[in-house]
Design an enzyme around this catalytic site. Structure first.
Site, PDB file in Angstrom:
ATOM      1  N   CYS A  55      52.054  38.162  50.773  1.00 32.83           N
ATOM      2  CA  CYS A  55      52.265  38.901  52.033  1.00 32.83           C
ATOM      3  C   CYS A  55      53.744  39.118  52.303  1.00 32.83           C
ATOM      4  O   CYS A  55      54.148  40.183  52.807  1.00 32.83           O
ATOM      5  CB  CYS A  55      51.647  38.138  53.204  1.00 32.83           C
ATOM      6  N   ARG A 132      43.699  42.761  52.520  1.00 28.49           N
ATOM      7  CA  ARG A 132      44.857  43.678  52.514  1.00 28.49           C
ATOM      8  C   ARG A 132      44.330  45.103  52.646  1.00 28.49           C
ATOM      9  O   ARG A 132      43.969  45.732  51.650  1.00 28.49           O
ATOM     10  CB  ARG A 132      45.654  43.527  51.216  1.00 28.49           C
TER      11      ARG A 132
HETATM   12  C1  BEZ Z   1      49.575  35.382  49.816  1.00 28.35           C
HETATM   13  O1  BEZ Z   1      50.237  34.902  48.908  1.00 28.35           O
HETATM   14  O2  BEZ Z   1      50.022  36.270  50.544  1.00 28.35           O
HETATM   15  C2  BEZ Z   1      48.184  34.915  50.014  1.00 28.35           C
HETATM   16  C3  BEZ Z   1      47.448  34.522  48.924  1.00 28.35           C
HETATM   17  C4  BEZ Z   1      46.148  34.092  49.118  1.00 28.35           C
HETATM   18  C5  BEZ Z   1      45.611  34.025  50.385  1.00 28.35           C
HETATM   19  C6  BEZ Z   1      46.351  34.459  51.477  1.00 28.35           C
HETATM   20  C7  BEZ Z   1      47.640  34.888  51.296  1.00 28.35           C
END
Ligand code: BEZ
Length: 219
Positions: A55, A132
């Site tokens: 993110c 996402r």
């Molecule tokens: C992330 O790295 O943004 C992420 C990965 C897995 C679940 C939620 C966020």
């Protein structure tokens, strides 16, 4: 109940639908979506959680390329199921660590209202974090393109900008975009609908033609 048995229990917005209206708190103050960014396109996108690695790369990508969205008459609007306090702390942390500032509103969807309204909460992927999603919403507040990515795969900023530009140039010129189209490439003219139009198309030497139903022009 096994995760695989969870029913979404609400409808998902679709391409062509009016973008559902909502009120929300954001990092730039409260908004009512129907009044947000009048006469502009909106890219409404969700991320699973603040202070997570993928993110952070994605939000930084939106921030770094914000001027390109502005040039396309487009406002960015982020969202996650986090509090305003968390958003502010994350924005500040990323600015301190990398110099990148998330200078666009991020919705604090702590009650999951907007996530559910837009089908961003997909419980078989996660019951607590939005996937996402990217919603491309035109100035009439109509949903024109939707992307959904899972938690473990980041989006592609070139493709988000390419899609936005393709939608806008398609609207402006009444044309369609072929595979892998990018700005400057030829575009597809609508296929003829009558025999007369077909014959005119066959006789038109200004177009790059495979046949009457597949013809391209420069714009
Ligand atoms: C992330 O790295 O943004 C992420 C990965 C897995 C679940 C939620 C966020």
């Amino acid at each position: 109940m096994e995760n695989s048995e969870i029913n979404v229990g609400h409808s998902m917005p679709r391409i062509g639908d009016n973008a559902p209206n909502f009120k929300a708190k954001t990092t730039k103050g409260a908004i009512q979506f129907s009044d947000f960014a009048p006469d502009k396109w909106v890219v409404l996108f969700s991320h699973p959680a603040d202070f997570t690695p993928v993110c952070t790369t994605e939000m930084s990508g939106f921030a770094i390329r914000k001027d390109e969205f502005t040039a396309l008459n487009t406002e960015l609007l982020g969202l996650s199921i986090d509090s305003i306090h968390s958003h502010l702390a994350w924005v500040n942390n990323v600015r301190e660590k990398t110099g990148v500032y998330f200078d666009f509103p991020i919705i604090a969807d702590i009650d999951m209202k907007v996530s559910k309204l837009y089908g961003m909460l997909q419980p078989n992927e996660s019951e607590t974090a939005a996937v996402r999603a990217v919603f491309f919403i035109d100035p009439k507040k109509k949903i024109r393109l939707i992307m959904y990515y899972p938690l473990n795969v980041g989006r592609n900023m070139d493709e988000i900008l390419r899609s936005l530009e393709a939608l806008q140039i398609s609207d402006e010129n009444g044309v369609a975009m072929p595979l892998d189209w990018k700005k400057g490439d030829k575009v597809i003219v609508p296929p003829p609908k009558t025999l007369d139009e077909m014959n005119d198309r066959m006789a038109d030497n200004s177009l790059e033609k495979v046949d009457f139903y597949l013809a391209k022009k420069s714009i």
